[in-house]
Enzyme design. Structure first.
Site, PDB file in Angstrom:
ATOM      1  N   GLU A   1      -8.729   0.494  -3.256  1.00  0.00           N
ATOM      2  CA  GLU A   1      -9.550   0.510  -1.890  1.00  0.00           C
ATOM      3  C   GLU A   1     -10.565   1.774  -2.294  1.00  0.00           C
ATOM      4  OE1 GLU A   1      -7.349   0.974   2.211  1.00  0.00           O
ATOM      5  OE2 GLU A   1      -6.270  -0.930   1.532  1.00  0.00           O
TER       6      GLU A   1
ATOM      7  N   ARG B   1       3.657  18.933   1.558  1.00  0.00           N
ATOM      8  CA  ARG B   1       4.381  20.006   1.220  1.00  0.00           C
ATOM      9  C   ARG B   1       3.333  20.458  -0.390  1.00  0.00           C
ATOM     10  NH1 ARG B   1       9.498  21.590   2.795  1.00  0.00           N
ATOM     11  NH2 ARG B   1       8.804  21.661   4.987  1.00  0.00           N
TER      12      ARG B   1
ATOM     13  N   THR C   1      -8.890   3.457   7.969  1.00  0.00           N
ATOM     14  CA  THR C   1      -9.798   3.070   8.382  1.00  0.00           C
ATOM     15  C   THR C   1      -9.927   1.948   9.879  1.00  0.00           C
ATOM     16  OG1 THR C   1      -9.392   2.666   6.645  1.00  0.00           O
ATOM     17  CG2 THR C   1     -10.445   0.666   6.963  1.00  0.00           C
TER      18      THR C   1
ATOM     19  N   ASN D   1       0.699  -1.335   0.389  1.00  0.00           N
ATOM     20  CA  ASN D   1      -0.175  -0.466  -0.095  1.00  0.00           C
ATOM     21  C   ASN D   1       1.026   1.431   0.081  1.00  0.00           C
ATOM     22  OD1 ASN D   1      -1.567   2.553   0.955  1.00  0.00           O
ATOM     23  ND2 ASN D   1      -2.858   0.821   1.922  1.00  0.00           N
TER      24      ASN D   1
ATOM     25  N   HIS E   1       0.919   6.505   2.020  1.00  0.00           N
ATOM     26  CA  HIS E   1       1.477   7.546   2.842  1.00  0.00           C
ATOM     27  C   HIS E   1       3.415   8.091   1.972  1.00  0.00           C
ATOM     28  CE1 HIS E   1      -1.391   6.970   5.541  1.00  0.00           C
ATOM     29  NE2 HIS E   1      -0.875   5.572   5.233  1.00  0.00           N
TER      30      HIS E   1
ATOM     31  N   ARG F   1      -8.753   8.193  -0.754  1.00  0.00           N
ATOM     32  CA  ARG F   1     -10.128   8.473   0.828  1.00  0.00           C
ATOM     33  C   ARG F   1     -11.245   9.937  -0.327  1.00  0.00           C
ATOM     34  NH1 ARG F   1      -8.647   6.137   5.884  1.00  0.00           N
ATOM     35  NH2 ARG F   1     -10.258   7.536   6.307  1.00  0.00           N
TER      36      ARG F   1
ATOM     37  N   HIS G   1      -3.885  -4.591   7.586  1.00  0.00           N
ATOM     38  CA  HIS G   1      -4.049  -3.395   8.618  1.00  0.00           C
ATOM     39  C   HIS G   1      -2.929  -3.782   9.744  1.00  0.00           C
ATOM     40  CE1 HIS G   1      -5.686   0.548   9.891  1.00  0.00           C
ATOM     41  NE2 HIS G   1      -5.738   0.129   8.930  1.00  0.00           N
ATOM     42  N   GLY G   2      -2.212  -2.840  10.020  1.00  0.00           N
ATOM     43  CA  GLY G   2      -0.870  -2.927  10.933  1.00  0.00           C
ATOM     44  C   GLY G   2      -0.205  -3.582  11.473  1.00  0.00           C
TER      45      GLY G   2
ATOM     46  N   GLU H   1     -10.683  -9.679   2.812  1.00  0.00           N
ATOM     47  CA  GLU H   1      -9.719  -8.732   3.574  1.00  0.00           C
ATOM     48  C   GLU H   1     -10.113  -8.809   5.174  1.00  0.00           C
ATOM     49  OE1 GLU H   1      -7.146  -6.154   1.651  1.00  0.00           O
ATOM     50  OE2 GLU H   1      -6.172  -5.579   3.317  1.00  0.00           O
TER      51      GLU H   1
ATOM     52  N   ARG I   1      -6.929  12.795   0.305  1.00  0.00           N
ATOM     53  CA  ARG I   1      -5.177  13.546   1.728  1.00  0.00           C
ATOM     54  C   ARG I   1      -4.268  12.794   1.441  1.00  0.00           C
ATOM     55  NH1 ARG I   1      -7.318  10.229   7.025  1.00  0.00           N
ATOM     56  NH2 ARG I   1      -9.440  10.992   6.469  1.00  0.00           N
TER      57      ARG I   1
ATOM     58  N   HIS J   1      -5.883   3.657  -1.358  1.00  0.00           N
ATOM     59  CA  HIS J   1      -7.035   4.105  -1.075  1.00  0.00           C
ATOM     60  C   HIS J   1      -7.467   5.450  -1.633  1.00  0.00           C
ATOM     61  CE1 HIS J   1      -9.817   4.379   2.925  1.00  0.00           C
ATOM     62  NE2 HIS J   1     -10.215   4.643   1.535  1.00  0.00           N
TER      63      HIS J   1
HETATM   64  N1  PXP Z   1      -5.771  -2.959   3.607  1.00  0.00           N
HETATM   65  C1  PXP Z   1      -6.674  -2.046   4.229  1.00  0.00           C
HETATM   66  C2  PXP Z   1      -7.685  -2.608   3.445  1.00  0.00           C
HETATM   67  C3  PXP Z   1      -6.895  -0.319   4.873  1.00  0.00           C
HETATM   68  O1  PXP Z   1      -7.862   0.294   5.011  1.00  0.00           O
HETATM   69  C4  PXP Z   1      -4.727  -0.542   4.828  1.00  0.00           C
HETATM   70  C5  PXP Z   1      -4.663   1.212   4.986  1.00  0.00           C
HETATM   71  O2  PXP Z   1      -5.633   2.152   4.760  1.00  0.00           O
HETATM   72  C6  PXP Z   1      -3.805  -1.250   4.716  1.00  0.00           C
HETATM   73  C7  PXP Z   1      -4.424  -3.092   4.053  1.00  0.00           C
HETATM   74  C8  PXP Z   1      -2.722  -1.381   4.981  1.00  0.00           C
HETATM   75  O3  PXP Z   1      -2.529  -1.062   6.422  1.00  0.00           O
HETATM   76  P1  PXP Z   1      -1.620  -0.072   7.105  1.00  0.00           P
HETATM   77  O4  PXP Z   1      -1.373   0.792   6.292  1.00  0.00           O
HETATM   78  O5  PXP Z   1      -1.173  -0.569   8.319  1.00  0.00           O
HETATM   79  O6  PXP Z   1      -0.267  -1.336   6.480  1.00  0.00           O
END
Ligand code: PXP
Length: 246
Positions: free
Chosen positions: A72, A20, A103, A9, A12, A47, A196-197, A153, A51, A45
């Site tokens: 996403e 900036r 999320t 993903n 970020h 959004r 996630h995480g 997922e 953002r 994603h």
């Molecule tokens: N899967 C989904 C559906 C998510 O929304 C996210 C975060 O955008 C991730 C995976 C990845 O999560 P992380 O950035 O915490 O690794």
């Protein structure tokens, strides 16, 4: 190599760029680097508030990526229209709250069946593989199947949070929930992903779950890339996943 795919993903990278308002760091460059480092897919994603990832990022990714794009998206008419135009390999439907930092939970596939069903149908009809981002819960798995989504997922955020808080007992309980959900999901014919995480410290028990076919990981990999570079951070994650699976 194992049959466990890694989706990187890149949201970020766009977060840093947007801090900036300029053109760098470029998420497309990150996607290409991730591909070279062994990512099996790219997740982004878009959004509602834009953002991080923007509409033009999605256009570029869908045009130039050689590996599958997992788009996403919130279940809104605006996002459905964008997905139908961009035609990503997959679309992962996530709940979205404007004020949240990330999320925070899975989508309620049980309570929102009537609203979600036509959207899943439309995406599926366009040959986009639909995935429901859900809590590891039987009722949500049954509801995702009833919606006709081929993929789910499982949200590993609660498991990850318990680990970050040092609560070993809760972490083990939540891992068990993910395990049970993965086994149940596969038994009713769903392709099971998770994410996630996830970090170097908590990925292995999740990667070891045999029914899980794909992990989507972002924030930690991009953060780690500050110290070791993106290629190295992805390669290390890939290695841990393969070790867990071996
Ligand atoms: N899967 C989904 C559906 C998510 O929304 C996210 C975060 O955008 C991730 C995976 C990845 O999560 P992380 O950035 O915490 O690794």
């Amino acid at each position: 190599m194992t049959n466990l795919r890694l989706g990187v993903n890149i949201d970020h990278v766009a977060t840093v760029r947007n801090a900036r308002g300029g053109a760098y760091p470029d998420p497309m460059r990150a996607a290409k680097m991730a591909e070279a480092a062994g990512a099996d897919g790219i997740t982004a994603h878009l959004r509602e508030d834009r953002r991080h990832i923007t509409d033009s990022d999605i256009e570029k990714l869908s045009r130039e990526l050689k590996i599958p794009l997992n788009f996403e998206m919130a279940a809104t008419d605006e996002m459905i229209a964008i997905a139908l135009k961009a035609k990503p390999h997959a679309a992962c439907i996530v709940p979205e709250k404007r004020e949240e930092r990330t999320t925070e939970g899975g989508i309620d596939a049980v309570g929102q069946h009537n609203r979600l069903a036509p959207m899943v149908r439309q995406l599926g009809g366009a040959k986009i593989r639909v995935s429901m981002f859900i809590e590891p819960d039987r009722a949500q798995l049954d509801a995702s199947r009833a919606l006709g989504a081929p993929v789910v997922e499982l949200h590993t955020g609660a498991y990850a949070e318990a680990g970050f808080a040092g609560d070993k007992k809760k972490e083990a309980q939540l891992l068990e929930k993910v395990r049970e959900a993965a086994a149940y999901g596969a038994s009713i014919g769903l392709e099971v992903h998770a994410g996630h995480g996830l970090t170097y410290d908590n990925v292995k028990p999740i990667a070891a779950i045999p029914e899980i076919r794909e992990l989507n990981i972002g924030h930690f990999l991009i953060g780690e890339a500050i110290f070791v570079g993106l290629e190295a951070s992805i390669k290390r994650m890939r290695q841990l996943m393969d070790e867990a699976r071996a």
